[in-house]
Write a protein that holds these residues in place. Sequence first.
Motif, PDB file in Angstrom:
ATOM      1  N   GLN A 157      -2.708   6.760   9.276  1.00  0.00           N
ATOM      2  CA  GLN A 157      -1.858   6.178   8.220  1.00  0.00           C
ATOM      3  C   GLN A 157      -1.346   7.271   7.275  1.00  0.00           C
ATOM      4  OE1 GLN A 157      -3.753   3.289   5.662  1.00  0.00           O
ATOM      5  NE2 GLN A 157      -1.811   2.390   5.068  1.00  0.00           N
ATOM      6  N   ARG A 158      -2.180   8.283   7.064  1.00  0.00           N
ATOM      7  CA  ARG A 158      -1.792   9.379   6.166  1.00  0.00           C
ATOM      8  C   ARG A 158      -0.614  10.180   6.717  1.00  0.00           C
ATOM      9  NH1 ARG A 158      -3.691  11.842   2.454  1.00  0.00           N
ATOM     10  NH2 ARG A 158      -3.287  13.865   3.395  1.00  0.00           N
ATOM     11  N   VAL A 159      -0.563  10.329   8.049  1.00  0.00           N
ATOM     12  CA  VAL A 159       0.438  11.240   8.617  1.00  0.00           C
ATOM     13  C   VAL A 159       1.613  10.510   9.297  1.00  0.00           C
ATOM     14  CG1 VAL A 159      -1.269  13.071   8.958  1.00  0.00           C
ATOM     15  CG2 VAL A 159      -0.812  11.467  10.821  1.00  0.00           C
ATOM     16  N   SER A 160       1.530   9.175   9.407  1.00  0.00           N
ATOM     17  CA  SER A 160       2.572   8.449  10.158  1.00  0.00           C
ATOM     18  C   SER A 160       3.657   7.916   9.238  1.00  0.00           C
ATOM     19  CB  SER A 160       1.961   7.271  10.920  1.00  0.00           C
ATOM     20  OG  SER A 160       0.965   7.720  11.777  1.00  0.00           O
ATOM     21  N   ARG A 161       4.878   7.925   9.742  1.00  0.00           N
ATOM     22  CA  ARG A 161       6.009   7.359   9.000  1.00  0.00           C
ATOM     23  C   ARG A 161       6.339   5.947   9.485  1.00  0.00           C
ATOM     24  NH1 ARG A 161       9.191  10.867   6.194  1.00  0.00           N
ATOM     25  NH2 ARG A 161      11.025   9.572   6.479  1.00  0.00           N
ATOM     26  N   HIS A 162       5.896   5.631  10.716  1.00  0.00           N
ATOM     27  CA  HIS A 162       6.243   4.334  11.299  1.00  0.00           C
ATOM     28  C   HIS A 162       4.984   3.613  11.775  1.00  0.00           C
ATOM     29  CE1 HIS A 162      10.349   5.839  11.265  1.00  0.00           C
ATOM     30  NE2 HIS A 162       9.887   6.928  11.845  1.00  0.00           N
ATOM     31  N   PHE A 163       5.082   2.285  11.831  1.00  0.00           N
ATOM     32  CA  PHE A 163       3.966   1.423  12.222  1.00  0.00           C
ATOM     33  C   PHE A 163       3.456   1.766  13.626  1.00  0.00           C
ATOM     34  CE2 PHE A 163       2.898  -2.750  14.243  1.00  0.00           C
ATOM     35  CZ  PHE A 163       1.736  -3.011  13.546  1.00  0.00           C
ATOM     36  N   SER A 164       4.374   1.823  14.613  1.00  0.00           N
ATOM     37  CA  SER A 164       3.938   2.070  15.990  1.00  0.00           C
ATOM     38  C   SER A 164       3.339   3.473  16.119  1.00  0.00           C
ATOM     39  CB  SER A 164       5.086   1.874  16.972  1.00  0.00           C
ATOM     40  OG  SER A 164       6.157   2.678  16.594  1.00  0.00           O
ATOM     41  N   GLN A 165       3.915   4.418  15.359  1.00  0.00           N
ATOM     42  CA  GLN A 165       3.397   5.786  15.358  1.00  0.00           C
ATOM     43  C   GLN A 165       1.939   5.773  14.875  1.00  0.00           C
ATOM     44  OE1 GLN A 165       5.374   8.252  12.442  1.00  0.00           O
ATOM     45  NE2 GLN A 165       5.476   9.971  13.851  1.00  0.00           N
ATOM     46  N   MET A 166       1.683   4.992  13.832  1.00  0.00           N
ATOM     47  CA  MET A 166       0.321   4.929  13.287  1.00  0.00           C
ATOM     48  C   MET A 166      -0.669   4.400  14.330  1.00  0.00           C
ATOM     49  SD  MET A 166      -1.291   2.661  10.240  1.00  0.00           S
ATOM     50  CE  MET A 166      -3.054   2.337  10.339  1.00  0.00           C
TER      51      MET A 166
ATOM     52  N   MET B 110     -14.286  14.915  10.334  1.00  0.00           N
ATOM     53  CA  MET B 110     -13.745  16.281  10.217  1.00  0.00           C
ATOM     54  C   MET B 110     -12.232  16.272  10.466  1.00  0.00           C
ATOM     55  SD  MET B 110     -16.092  18.246   9.276  1.00  0.00           S
ATOM     56  CE  MET B 110     -17.194  17.091   8.507  1.00  0.00           C
ATOM     57  N   PHE B 111     -11.813  15.498  11.479  1.00  0.00           N
ATOM     58  CA  PHE B 111     -10.365  15.379  11.760  1.00  0.00           C
ATOM     59  C   PHE B 111      -9.650  14.779  10.545  1.00  0.00           C
ATOM     60  CE2 PHE B 111     -10.996  14.947  16.654  1.00  0.00           C
ATOM     61  CZ  PHE B 111     -10.932  16.322  16.781  1.00  0.00           C
ATOM     62  N   TYR B 112     -10.267  13.754   9.948  1.00  0.00           N
ATOM     63  CA  TYR B 112      -9.659  13.086   8.784  1.00  0.00           C
ATOM     64  C   TYR B 112      -9.476  14.078   7.630  1.00  0.00           C
ATOM     65  CZ  TYR B 112      -9.111  10.060   4.738  1.00  0.00           C
ATOM     66  OH  TYR B 112      -8.640   9.495   3.577  1.00  0.00           O
ATOM     67  N   LEU B 113     -10.549  14.837   7.346  1.00  0.00           N
ATOM     68  CA  LEU B 113     -10.466  15.822   6.256  1.00  0.00           C
ATOM     69  C   LEU B 113      -9.414  16.882   6.576  1.00  0.00           C
ATOM     70  CD1 LEU B 113     -14.264  16.203   5.404  1.00  0.00           C
ATOM     71  CD2 LEU B 113     -12.526  14.966   4.097  1.00  0.00           C
ATOM     72  N   GLY B 114      -9.334  17.258   7.855  1.00  0.00           N
ATOM     73  CA  GLY B 114      -8.331  18.233   8.282  1.00  0.00           C
ATOM     74  C   GLY B 114      -6.908  17.732   8.084  1.00  0.00           C
ATOM     75  N   SER B 115      -6.731  16.396   8.118  1.00  0.00           N
ATOM     76  CA  SER B 115      -5.374  15.822   7.988  1.00  0.00           C
ATOM     77  C   SER B 115      -4.800  16.054   6.603  1.00  0.00           C
ATOM     78  CB  SER B 115      -5.403  14.327   8.305  1.00  0.00           C
ATOM     79  OG  SER B 115      -5.934  13.597   7.219  1.00  0.00           O
ATOM     80  N   PHE B 116      -5.635  16.402   5.636  1.00  0.00           N
ATOM     81  CA  PHE B 116      -5.122  16.608   4.275  1.00  0.00           C
ATOM     82  C   PHE B 116      -4.228  17.846   4.182  1.00  0.00           C
ATOM     83  CE2 PHE B 116      -8.200  13.423   3.352  1.00  0.00           C
ATOM     84  CZ  PHE B 116      -7.703  12.771   2.231  1.00  0.00           C
ATOM     85  N   ILE B 117      -4.288  18.710   5.206  1.00  0.00           N
ATOM     86  CA  ILE B 117      -3.392  19.871   5.169  1.00  0.00           C
ATOM     87  C   ILE B 117      -1.993  19.498   5.667  1.00  0.00           C
ATOM     88  CG2 ILE B 117      -5.184  21.656   5.328  1.00  0.00           C
ATOM     89  CD1 ILE B 117      -4.535  21.896   8.304  1.00  0.00           C
ATOM     90  N   PHE B 118      -1.881  18.279   6.269  1.00  0.00           N
ATOM     91  CA  PHE B 118      -0.557  17.811   6.707  1.00  0.00           C
ATOM     92  C   PHE B 118       0.026  16.875   5.666  1.00  0.00           C
ATOM     93  CE2 PHE B 118      -2.654  18.728  10.745  1.00  0.00           C
ATOM     94  CZ  PHE B 118      -1.703  19.548  11.319  1.00  0.00           C
ATOM     95  N   LYS B 119       1.358  16.838   5.584  1.00  0.00           N
ATOM     96  CA  LYS B 119       2.029  15.876   4.711  1.00  0.00           C
ATOM     97  C   LYS B 119       2.939  15.032   5.560  1.00  0.00           C
ATOM     98  CE  LYS B 119       2.933  16.571  -0.084  1.00  0.00           C
ATOM     99  NZ  LYS B 119       3.907  16.996  -1.060  1.00  0.00           N
ATOM    100  N   LYS B 120       3.231  13.797   5.089  1.00  0.00           N
ATOM    101  CA  LYS B 120       4.141  12.939   5.844  1.00  0.00           C
ATOM    102  C   LYS B 120       5.518  13.550   5.914  1.00  0.00           C
ATOM    103  CE  LYS B 120       2.358   8.345   5.336  1.00  0.00           C
ATOM    104  NZ  LYS B 120       2.547   6.986   4.877  1.00  0.00           N
TER     105      LYS B 120
ATOM    106  N   ASP C 196       0.855  -1.186   0.000  1.00  0.00           N
ATOM    107  CA  ASP C 196       0.000   0.000   0.000  1.00  0.00           C
ATOM    108  C   ASP C 196       0.894   1.240   0.000  1.00  0.00           C
ATOM    109  OD1 ASP C 196      -1.603   2.142   0.761  1.00  0.00           O
ATOM    110  OD2 ASP C 196      -2.830   0.943   2.119  1.00  0.00           O
ATOM    111  N   LYS C 197       0.592   2.222  -0.842  1.00  0.00           N
ATOM    112  CA  LYS C 197       1.469   3.402  -0.959  1.00  0.00           C
ATOM    113  C   LYS C 197       1.549   4.209   0.342  1.00  0.00           C
ATOM    114  CE  LYS C 197      -1.871   6.723  -2.844  1.00  0.00           C
ATOM    115  NZ  LYS C 197      -2.009   7.457  -1.587  1.00  0.00           N
ATOM    116  N   ASP C 198       0.623   3.965   1.266  1.00  0.00           N
ATOM    117  CA  ASP C 198       0.649   4.672   2.549  1.00  0.00           C
ATOM    118  C   ASP C 198       1.113   3.766   3.693  1.00  0.00           C
ATOM    119  OD1 ASP C 198      -0.077   7.249   1.851  1.00  0.00           O
ATOM    120  OD2 ASP C 198      -2.218   6.768   1.830  1.00  0.00           O
ATOM    121  N   PHE C 199       1.714   2.606   3.374  1.00  0.00           N
ATOM    122  CA  PHE C 199       2.115   1.708   4.470  1.00  0.00           C
ATOM    123  C   PHE C 199       3.122   2.436   5.369  1.00  0.00           C
ATOM    124  CE2 PHE C 199       4.211  -1.606   6.786  1.00  0.00           C
ATOM    125  CZ  PHE C 199       3.170  -2.465   7.071  1.00  0.00           C
ATOM    126  N   PRO C 200       2.846   2.473   6.686  1.00  0.00           N
ATOM    127  CA  PRO C 200       3.677   3.291   7.567  1.00  0.00           C
ATOM    128  C   PRO C 200       4.988   2.611   7.975  1.00  0.00           C
ATOM    129  CG  PRO C 200       1.897   2.297   8.819  1.00  0.00           C
ATOM    130  CD  PRO C 200       1.731   1.815   7.413  1.00  0.00           C
TER     131      PRO C 200
END
Lengths: 262, 264
Positions: free
Chosen positions: B209-218, B254-264, A87-91
């Motif tokens: 998942q959109r904003v996390s770089r690591h599994f545990s972070q997610m 609303m929180f999910y839609l708001g997350s689109f202003i953040f990038k990984k 998945d392209k978003d896999f963390p």
Amino acid sequence: MPEIVFYKVAIGYPGNVIAEDVTFTVEKNDFLIIFGPNGAGKTTLAKTILGILKPLKGETYIFGCPVTGVCPHKKMIGYVPQVYNIDKDFPATLYDVVISGCYPLLKPLQKIPSHFKEEAVENLKTVGLIDFKDKPFAHLSGGQQKRGLIARALMGPPKTLLLDEPTSGIDMASEIQVNEVIINTHRTFQIPVILITHDINPYLEVATKFILMGYGRYFFGSFEEVIQPDVLSEVYKTKVDVVTKEGFKFINVRDFHHDRNT
Amino acid sequence: MIEILKLSVIQRALIAILIAGAFLPLAGSFSLLSGTSFLAAGFAHIAFAGVALGYLFRFDPLLGALVVTVLSAYAMWYLSEKKEGKYEQTLSILFSFFMALAILFFGLTKTYTSDAISYLFGSPLMANKIDITLLLVAFLFYLVFVIYYHRVLFLIVFSTELSLASGIDVSRFRLYFFLFTALAVVFSMKSVGALVVYGLMIIPPSLSQRVSRHFSQMIWISVLVGIASAFVGFILSLVVDVPVGAAVVVTATMFYLGSFIFKK
């Protein structure tokens, strides 16, 4: 004592035998190439070596231990799977994926020892991806992901490396890089490599043993024993030549109907 | 507002919704990463048949939901793992079958009480101490399970084939995962509602998942987002007098839609 022993093994699924009388050994420093047409059972053989599939009959040993039994050595095979869709978003970053190669060697809550962290960095250097360490794994190219998975497979380090078509689905430049990484790894780590591939030519210089699988046909041995034009032509159902050029041998698959030189 | 929050019934409701807000995204994170995100929706509808069964035979509806959902989770695992059934097909068949049973059971009871509706739309005010204790115990069990096996869980969601090659009993972990998801759905139903359990299970992990770089972070961000959504949604439901489950899911969205202003 050979590292891996298969003796008169039948591989496949219950009710569907794919190959019978599979017999081979892998010694320390061997480079074994498994090749053959699509659907011949190469991946099934790889999964049987890994213990994912049970042999239907026969005897199988890895480092002296039956493959299907509870065997700590099973964790000592570094494996690179054939197909990998993520998945392209896999963390996970590339480093996260590489370091996960040591997870099977750790107890559940054990802190990751520093030597594994250093090893992960070294492996990333070995496969030429150290600059991509903190990039999301899913954002890497297909070739980079394959090299990342090789770096992961080298964690431990393993006693054997098993790669299932590591150059499938990647471009020519990446293919050359992956081939170099595999050959360099074999030489640097001095561990046996089992490689499933359709293109054996890049490895003929280092390969010590060959398994040719072809719809019920099974051949195992050295280059001279397996790489026979008549055998290859029969298995692949097309004209196959073994050519020597500038001292190097390679296989040439020639379809006379599509050969521009004829 | 402060005065309302001092009422013990409101405090119990808040605790229930906050635990559900943590539990559902925790289970949902693994659903999302392992491509089984429909699981929560399926279990929620299956659980409702258990509620209906409880009303028909006059025993605790929560017990009915628990038995039916846990047995379905086991059946789904058995059919997909041992009988080579397809997971999605099996879940879809169970989902339809139990929804039909729910309608049938409610038809036979001849009544459709407001209490039954509370399981559908969620009513944390009706959550008693036993409900909250069960929810808390199941959550803590799952939390300990996730912390203890977090590396194994990472390998399983990263690649089943690599996990099997490492000697991990993937099938066994899948069973645990199905059972814990069933428990998360059943025990959260009363406070969040069967119809919106799915939202709380999927929306916070999707954001995370959109904003996390690591599994545990997610995992931990999804739990925090779930708790925040539950809290804000609960307060909103008190202020504007709307069903709490709906308010929680709208907040999470609303929180999910708001997350689109953040990038990984």
